[in-house]
Design a protein around this motif. Structure first.
Motif, PDB file in Angstrom:
ATOM      1  N   SER A 172       0.857  -1.187   0.000  1.00 27.60           N
ATOM      2  CA  SER A 172       0.000   0.000   0.000  1.00 27.60           C
ATOM      3  C   SER A 172       0.891   1.233   0.000  1.00 27.60           C
ATOM      4  O   SER A 172       2.116   1.138  -0.079  1.00 27.60           O
ATOM      5  N   GLU A 173       0.287   2.374   0.127  1.00 22.63           N
ATOM      6  CA  GLU A 173       1.051   3.622   0.191  1.00 22.63           C
ATOM      7  C   GLU A 173       1.947   3.666   1.424  1.00 22.63           C
ATOM      8  O   GLU A 173       2.990   4.316   1.422  1.00 22.63           O
ATOM      9  N   ASP A 174       1.564   2.935   2.476  1.00 24.97           N
ATOM     10  CA  ASP A 174       2.236   3.046   3.761  1.00 24.97           C
ATOM     11  C   ASP A 174       3.096   1.853   4.140  1.00 24.97           C
ATOM     12  O   ASP A 174       3.922   1.965   5.048  1.00 24.97           O
ATOM     13  N   LEU A 175       2.921   0.708   3.492  1.00 24.78           N
ATOM     14  CA  LEU A 175       3.491  -0.519   4.035  1.00 24.78           C
ATOM     15  C   LEU A 175       3.637  -1.577   2.947  1.00 24.78           C
ATOM     16  O   LEU A 175       2.808  -1.671   2.047  1.00 24.78           O
ATOM     17  N   ILE A 176       4.715  -2.374   3.047  1.00 23.27           N
ATOM     18  CA  ILE A 176       4.884  -3.569   2.232  1.00 23.27           C
ATOM     19  C   ILE A 176       4.709  -4.764   3.160  1.00 23.27           C
ATOM     20  O   ILE A 176       5.381  -4.861   4.197  1.00 23.27           O
ATOM     21  N   ILE A 177       3.813  -5.674   2.815  1.00 25.43           N
ATOM     22  CA  ILE A 177       3.551  -6.830   3.653  1.00 25.43           C
ATOM     23  C   ILE A 177       3.889  -8.107   2.896  1.00 25.43           C
ATOM     24  O   ILE A 177       3.466  -8.296   1.757  1.00 25.43           O
ATOM     25  N   PHE A 178       4.660  -8.975   3.543  1.00 25.66           N
ATOM     26  CA  PHE A 178       4.921 -10.322   3.056  1.00 25.66           C
ATOM     27  C   PHE A 178       4.206 -11.262   4.017  1.00 25.66           C
ATOM     28  O   PHE A 178       4.507 -11.279   5.215  1.00 25.66           O
ATOM     29  N   VAL A 179       3.277 -12.023   3.518  1.00 26.83           N
ATOM     30  CA  VAL A 179       2.469 -12.865   4.384  1.00 26.83           C
ATOM     31  C   VAL A 179       2.606 -14.315   3.955  1.00 26.83           C
ATOM     32  O   VAL A 179       2.419 -14.663   2.801  1.00 26.83           O
ATOM     33  N   GLN A 180       2.975 -15.166   4.904  1.00 29.19           N
ATOM     34  CA  GLN A 180       3.108 -16.587   4.632  1.00 29.19           C
ATOM     35  C   GLN A 180       1.723 -17.220   4.551  1.00 29.19           C
ATOM     36  O   GLN A 180       0.808 -16.847   5.282  1.00 29.19           O
ATOM     37  N   GLU A 181       1.590 -18.189   3.642  1.00 28.34           N
ATOM     38  CA  GLU A 181       0.329 -18.890   3.507  1.00 28.34           C
ATOM     39  C   GLU A 181      -0.082 -19.476   4.858  1.00 28.34           C
ATOM     40  O   GLU A 181       0.711 -20.145   5.520  1.00 28.34           O
TER      41      GLU A 181
END
Length: 434
Positions: A172-181
């Motif tokens: 997003s404009e504010d954050l990069i998220i890496f999410v594990q399955e």
């Protein structure tokens, strides 16, 4: 760090070899004399610093520079270099994860004099413990037989990628998220919503946004969470499910509980607040203040922090904030509950902002950011001096006003400072505890 009810993490090491090739580039630089200088951070952002040569006149070429991730066992840099002044005799990589962390990591490598190939290997858990998906931004430092040194441009955008598990990347404009399955998707959606809502608050509190886009890595199982850590963590007795690090420019979190709303609007906002503290003033303040500061920023609170402190002080005395390191964030309070230093720090931050405004908060941060190379043992004294300058009061007057605001005697108790050893690694962890 934000304490929550958590479970003990069992260590598990999974050694899986993987190869990820990112980026190829070619650069060339020519030296005019040995006085060529690197632009200062004030003149140009760190990663915009151009390639340059020092130590003599030479034409350098650097081609096919690549970064390869072998998560969780480290990563590797390769390139081909050539100098018109002589053969390459030494190669090093300088890398960092954010543009404002004060020191880059240097790793020396190998040179093949015949081909001009240069290579630097960084081992994983034992040499440089970092979790997956942090940014790897780097530049080469090469030396030839004539004594000419070449500094390349910065290569920006590589990541310590983990291809051994299933991950999704969202931004997003504010954050990069890496999410594990396996991590709840609604936690990701709510985290983006919470960060968007907190953006004006961060601006009000700190005067600007982070100098980089922060990353959040969400792990769905304990085994994966443990892979990047060395055995030293276990030997130190450090067990936690979350950690924010200004060095990484990231916040990592293991799945826990079912309160996704509190996670997004509480934990995420709290931990990103710590990244602001590192980014703006290297978190140079007592732990009770920085933890109370991040707690005050939370958009969702686990309970009534201020009410807990006020209730406890009806039947207990309150030691001085400014003797030694002040209240320990991990200690139990007089009510037998943990995170006393968090809640006391919260009340001080609330008192500061309610009585002197966010402007005073920003002025304090500006002062805390001013000194360079401030030794750790001077942090508390410098913090007190900075508070006095911002508020125009002595530290005794400051503490008296805060205590009276809490509804207790403004008389600051006299006590001898107890010897303390500041140990703040890993930074801002969510520890095993309450």
């Amino acid at each position: 760090m934000r304490k929550q009810a958590i479970f003990l993490i069992s260590a598990a090491l999974v050694l899986i070899f993987m190869l990820g090739l990112i980026g190829t580039a070619q650069w060339q630089a020519t030296a005019q004399d040995a006085t060529t200088a690197t632009p200062t951070p004030e003149e140009t952002p760190k990663y915009d610093e151009p390639a340059y040569v020092e130590g003599g006149e030479a034409e350098w070429t650097l081609t096919d520079s690549t970064f390869t991730s072998f998560y969780p066992d480290g990563f590797q840099f390769e390139a081909f270099a050539k100098s018109s002044a002589g053969e390459i005799v030494s190669a090093s990589i300088y890398y960092s994860h954010t543009p404002t962390y004060p020191e880059d990591v240097r790793r020396r490598g190998e040179v093949d004099a015949e081909t001009g190939k240069v290579m630097v290997i960084v081992e994983g858990r034992e040499a440089d413990e970092i979790p997956p998906w942090v940014a790897i931004n780097y530049r080469w430092r090469l030396l030839d037989s004539a004594g000419t040194i070449y500094w390349s441009d910065w290569f920006v955008g590589s990541e310590y990628s983990d291809d051994t598990h299933e991950w999704e990347r969202e931004e997003s404009e504010d954050l990069i998220i890496f999410v594990q399955e396996g991590f709840p998707q609604n936690a990701v959606d709510l985290a983006f919503e919470a960060m968007a809502e907190a953006r004006p608050l961060y601006l009000e509190a700190f005067g600007r946004l982070l100098s980089y886009k922060p990353r959040m890595v969400l792990f769905a199982d304990e085994t994966t969470f443990e892979e990047w850590r060395s055995q030293e963590y276990v030997l130190r007795g450090i067990d936690f499910i979350g950690q924010a690090s200004g060095y990484w420019g990231a916040f990592i979190q293991l799945i826990y509980g079912n309160d996704i709303q509190d996670f997004a609007y509480g934990t995420v906002i709290h931990e990103i607040g710590h990244l602001y503290q590192y980014d703006l003033y290297e978190s140079r303040a007592p732990a009770w203040f920085t933890e109370g500061n991040s707690t005050y920023l939370e958009l969702s609170r686990q309970y009534d922090y201020e009410g807990r402190v006020r209730d406890a002080l009806q039947y207990a005395t309150l030691d001085s904030l400014f003797v030694g390191e002040g209240p320990d964030t991990f200690d139990e309070g007089p009510d037998g509950r943990g995170r006393w230093g968090y809640d006391v720090g919260y009340t001080f931050n609330k008192w500061l902002v309610e009585n002197y405004g966010w402007e005073a908060h920003r002025e304090l941060i500006t002062l805390l950011a001013a000194p360079e190379n401030l030794p750790g043992y001077e942090i508390t004294d410098y913090f007190k001096t900075s508070l006095e300058q911002v508020l125009g009061l002595t530290i005794t007057e400051i503490e008296s006003q805060w205590r009276e605001w809490l509804g207790i005697s403004g008389t600051v108790p006299t006590q001898m400072p107890s010897p303390t050893i500041e140990f703040r690694f890993p930074p801002t962890v969510t520890p095993f505890g309450q």
